[in-house]
Design an enzyme around this catalytic site. Structure first.
Site, PDB file in Angstrom:
ATOM      1  N   VAL A   1      21.279  62.722  72.029  1.00  0.00           N
ATOM      2  CA  VAL A   1      21.073  64.086  71.383  1.00  0.00           C
ATOM      3  C   VAL A   1      19.757  64.095  70.725  1.00  0.00           C
ATOM      4  O   VAL A   1      18.758  64.905  71.034  1.00  0.00           O
ATOM      5  CB  VAL A   1      22.440  64.304  70.483  1.00  0.00           C
ATOM      6  CG1 VAL A   1      21.851  65.707  69.809  1.00  0.00           C
ATOM      7  CG2 VAL A   1      23.387  64.620  71.246  1.00  0.00           C
TER       8      VAL A   1
ATOM      9  N   ASP B   1      16.104  55.438  63.399  1.00  0.00           N
ATOM     10  CA  ASP B   1      17.429  55.066  63.906  1.00  0.00           C
ATOM     11  C   ASP B   1      17.636  53.780  63.457  1.00  0.00           C
ATOM     12  O   ASP B   1      16.670  52.926  63.319  1.00  0.00           O
ATOM     13  CB  ASP B   1      17.316  55.086  65.580  1.00  0.00           C
ATOM     14  CG  ASP B   1      18.668  54.971  66.012  1.00  0.00           C
ATOM     15  OD1 ASP B   1      19.154  55.654  66.736  1.00  0.00           O
ATOM     16  OD2 ASP B   1      19.233  53.641  65.828  1.00  0.00           O
TER      17      ASP B   1
ATOM     18  N   ARG C   1      30.101  55.156  77.454  1.00  0.00           N
ATOM     19  CA  ARG C   1      31.091  55.437  76.180  1.00  0.00           C
ATOM     20  C   ARG C   1      32.301  56.346  76.707  1.00  0.00           C
ATOM     21  O   ARG C   1      32.393  57.266  77.500  1.00  0.00           O
ATOM     22  CB  ARG C   1      30.253  56.535  75.099  1.00  0.00           C
ATOM     23  CG  ARG C   1      29.275  55.856  74.444  1.00  0.00           C
ATOM     24  CD  ARG C   1      28.425  56.820  73.575  1.00  0.00           C
ATOM     25  NE  ARG C   1      27.846  57.827  74.424  1.00  0.00           N
ATOM     26  CZ  ARG C   1      27.212  59.015  73.825  1.00  0.00           C
ATOM     27  NH1 ARG C   1      27.243  58.981  72.365  1.00  0.00           N
ATOM     28  NH2 ARG C   1      26.690  59.659  74.661  1.00  0.00           N
TER      29      ARG C   1
ATOM     30  N   THR D   1      29.961  61.235  66.531  1.00  0.00           N
ATOM     31  CA  THR D   1      31.245  61.416  65.609  1.00  0.00           C
ATOM     32  C   THR D   1      32.313  61.227  66.612  1.00  0.00           C
ATOM     33  O   THR D   1      32.905  62.142  66.991  1.00  0.00           O
ATOM     34  CB  THR D   1      31.235  63.069  65.136  1.00  0.00           C
ATOM     35  OG1 THR D   1      30.756  63.739  66.119  1.00  0.00           O
ATOM     36  CG2 THR D   1      30.362  63.033  63.887  1.00  0.00           C
TER      37      THR D   1
ATOM     38  N   ARG E   1      16.554  49.764  70.102  1.00  0.00           N
ATOM     39  CA  ARG E   1      16.421  51.235  70.400  1.00  0.00           C
ATOM     40  C   ARG E   1      14.909  51.757  70.163  1.00  0.00           C
ATOM     41  O   ARG E   1      14.280  52.164  70.934  1.00  0.00           O
ATOM     42  CB  ARG E   1      17.504  52.058  69.986  1.00  0.00           C
ATOM     43  CG  ARG E   1      17.372  53.509  70.290  1.00  0.00           C
ATOM     44  CD  ARG E   1      17.333  53.844  71.747  1.00  0.00           C
ATOM     45  NE  ARG E   1      17.504  55.329  71.963  1.00  0.00           N
ATOM     46  CZ  ARG E   1      17.355  55.903  72.971  1.00  0.00           C
ATOM     47  NH1 ARG E   1      17.054  55.025  74.204  1.00  0.00           N
ATOM     48  NH2 ARG E   1      17.408  57.177  73.322  1.00  0.00           N
TER      49      ARG E   1
ATOM     50  N   CYS F   1      31.969  63.613  74.449  1.00  0.00           N
ATOM     51  CA  CYS F   1      32.203  65.104  74.016  1.00  0.00           C
ATOM     52  C   CYS F   1      33.556  65.430  74.493  1.00  0.00           C
ATOM     53  O   CYS F   1      34.645  65.800  73.550  1.00  0.00           O
ATOM     54  CB  CYS F   1      31.280  65.931  74.604  1.00  0.00           C
ATOM     55  SG  CYS F   1      29.431  65.755  73.850  1.00  0.00           S
TER      56      CYS F   1
ATOM     57  N   THR G   1      28.858  66.848  66.327  1.00  0.00           N
ATOM     58  CA  THR G   1      30.004  67.736  66.599  1.00  0.00           C
ATOM     59  C   THR G   1      31.106  67.218  65.327  1.00  0.00           C
ATOM     60  O   THR G   1      31.403  66.263  65.241  1.00  0.00           O
ATOM     61  CB  THR G   1      30.574  67.345  67.980  1.00  0.00           C
ATOM     62  OG1 THR G   1      29.793  67.669  69.009  1.00  0.00           O
ATOM     63  CG2 THR G   1      31.936  68.213  68.161  1.00  0.00           C
TER      64      THR G   1
END
Length: 436
Positions: free
Chosen positions: A29, A47, A337, A97, A52, A272, A132
């Protein structure tokens, strides 16, 4: 106390290229959003993952959401030190989240991000949550943490906003710079600023939600709605399997009706759709409502991996050597994930089968570390499989010729097609076939 003018306005009624923005969390995102914003504003990405940040500084995005030329050409900066974001007029939080082992919302990453941002928050700054959440989190959870950490007053000395992320991993059409961005601020003035900011980043325009809780609720039902629709198709698929017909054949036929909704059966994973409904159900429970339909849909979709494995097992002859093609939660993305292919692997192994797994997009180290699965690196020279399972519809698997697939199998092997990858592929007569 008089309200401080939001710093993003810089003394005028419009943002400018001098507006400083920090994006907290540079995953699927945060990174595309930061790159899009950096075309118009001064952007720094923060981050906590050292590897990363190092990769991004070298122009490498392992999520494949931003290509190397675009990343290298971007003016944005990267940091692991939150102090480098101290001058930001707007902080955008895009951390994960997830849910815990009991499928309850795990807000710890979001809370940690708020503590970090609160420690560098300046007067007049705006903090926007994109993660979210269930309705109320931005104002009732994030706001107090930011206030306590910063020593500033929410709504007077700093401001809150919410703009739900709508990233669809692997989707090169509905990208963050093309979609409608829902925005809502703690005040009308803050909403105006966010409309200006996001409007500069996307050609899709913006939509002003009535308030922050409305924007939070809209996001969480977007994915809950998809989950419920997929659950209906999955339950219908279970029925069709017992009737000896293919759900894909049924859906193709039903799809000739003009208003039939095009949802397909399969595994519901990722960060999600398989997670967000639990956030809404949790909040519903807090206000005394049992989210029966939402949780039933979740239960059906969570059971799909075992259902598929049991159906494949029923079509095998004794203990078998099986090759599973695909491990990521979705086609043509490297994201592992919450992949439900893991459920199929676990059940088949528990039933005594030898299961090998191949996925050219998944990171071998991540598969081992997080899923305890050793990936086969190449399909070359593989032989003797009693069954090959098409679990993820990666393009590389769609492009496999019938001869290439059959070469890896025993003479009367089983081709199990979960995603309808090879519906139109003609195999030799001795090859047995199964599909949803």
């Amino acid at each position: 106390m008089a309200r401080t003018i939001p710093a993003a306005l810089d003394g005028s009624d419009k943002m400018s290229s001098r507006t400083k923005i920090s994006v907290v969390g540079l995953g699927y995102v945060g990174l595309p959003l930061a790159v899009a914003l950096a075309r118009s504003f001064d952007v720094i990405g923060f981050d906590v993952n050292e590897a990363r940040v190092s990769e991004l500084r070298h122009g490498l995005d392992r999520t494949f959401e931003v290509d190397a030329p675009s990343l290298r050409a971007s003016s944005m900066r990267f940091t692991m030190d939150v102090a480098d974001t101290r001058d930001a007029d707007i902080h955008i939080i895009t951390v994960p989240t997830p849910v815990d082992q009991e499928n309850k919302p795990d807000l710890e990453p979001l809370k940690a991000a708020c503590v970090a941002v609160g420690g560098v928050l300046k007067k007049g700054a705006i903090v926007v949550v994109e993660s979210t959440v269930y309705p109320g989190v931005t104002e009732d959870v994030c706001g107090p943490i930011l206030a306590e950490t910063s020593g500033l007053i929410s709504g007077e000395e700093f401001y809150l906003g919410y703009s739900p992320e709508r990233i669809n991993p692997g989707d090169k059409v509905h990208t963050v710079d093309r979609i409608i961005k829902v925005v809502s601020g703690q005040t009308e003035e803050v909403t105006d600023i966010l409309v200006d900011m996001y409007g500069a980043a996307t050609s899709g325009g913006t939509f002003r939600a009535r308030n922050i809780k409305t924007a939070e609720a809209a996001k969480v039902i977007e994915n809950a709605q998809r989950d419920i629709n997929i659950a209906f198709v999955n339950e219908a698929t279970m029925i069709f399997q017992k009737l000896g017909i293919s759900a894909y054949d049924v859906l193709e036929t039903a799809g000739t009706k003009w208003n039939f909704l095009n949802f397909t059966p399969g595994l519901v994973g990722g960060h999600c759709i398989g997670i967000d409904p639990f956030y809404l159900a949790h909040r519903a429970n807090e206000v005394g409502h049992f989210a029966d339909l939402i949780l039933t849909g979740r239960r059906i979709n969570e059971s799909m991996g075992k259902f598929i494995a049991d159906r494949i097992h029923a079509n095998l002859i004794g203990t078998s050597k099986i090759l599973i093609l695909g491990l990521t939660f979705k086609e043509n993305v490297p994201d592992l994930r919450n992949t439900k292919v893991k459920d199929i692997i676990t059940v088949l192994r528990d039933l005594g089968h030898q299961v090998d797994v191949h996925d050219p997009l998944a990171d071998k180290g991540d598969a081992q570390q997080f899923l305890d699965i050793d990936l086969i690196e190449s399909l070359s020279d593989l032989r003797g499989y009693d069954a090959i399972i098409g679990a993820v519809a990666h393009s590389v698997y769609r492009d496999l010729s019938p001869a290439a697939i059959e070469a890896m199998m025993v003479e009367e092997g089983l081709v199990a097609d979960i995603k309808g990858i090879w519906r139109d592929t003609v195999f030799s007569p001795q090859i047995r076939r199964w599909q949803l």
